[in-house]
Design an enzyme around this catalytic site. Sequence first.
Site: not given
Length: 282
Positions: A44, A78, A100, A128, A130, A194, A222-223, A266
């Site tokens: 992102h 994601h 990931c 999103h 992911e 994470c 980017s969240s 990111s």
Amino acid sequence: MALNLTVDIDKDSGFCFGVVYAIDMAEEILEEDGYLYCLGDIVHNDEEVARLKAKGLRIIDHTVLPTLQNEKVLIRAHGEAPETYRIALENNITLIDASCPVVLKLQNRIKTSFDQDEKILIFGKHGHAEVIGLQGQTNNEALVFQDIAELDDADLPSSFTLYSQTTKSVDKFYAIKEELIRRGYEVKANDTICRQVSNRYEDLGTFARQYDKIVFVSGKKSSNGKVLFEVCQKANPESYFISDPAELEASVFAVGDRIGICGATSTPMWLMKDVKAALEAF
């Protein structure tokens, strides 16, 4: 008049290992083949995406995937829903899977819960990448919410399993769990956030307090960037969000200011270095 700014880059900022892994894989294939399809933005961050596009990366969305045959397609960090793998199999598409490991582990846990007929709630951002992959493990039956207020009028089962998108705030996750228990629900909570991201919250606050001003560099999509910028602002109200060095304004800074540069998981290091060079030129 030169501002003579002292500028430091936060050594812990920049790509998380999941993003590094995906970009390394992409660059390797681009070098060999000259082009590579990628399902959605590899990261992102528009500047990094543009850099890779110039090397031959072709960003596609889910509507294009079924039209490809006998091609290589990268799955970014994601992760993806099972449907993507099914289409790839039917169309003889080679998936370069850079999901990931933290996301894959979460997908497996959610799938196991779903297979055991558990009702599932996911604390995550609507739409999103992911989260779409996580929901896909449940036949899209899991309830996704990004704020507890969304659950005020929801018809929830009396007991359920609570999961979280990997980049959410740990504190927020546990606060939501406690609130749901207080409301009388039986909650089995699976903390799958994470730690490489969550540890950054604490470290970033410490970093931000050391400087007169903070320049936070992140893609607007980017969240994780939004959350980390809030951490900076809380620690140092003189924090500024930019996506590109061109957005810097000399008028914001005073002569001799000490400036800290940091970014999202990111945000590429080369971009933060460009921002440092631009600041030092003021």
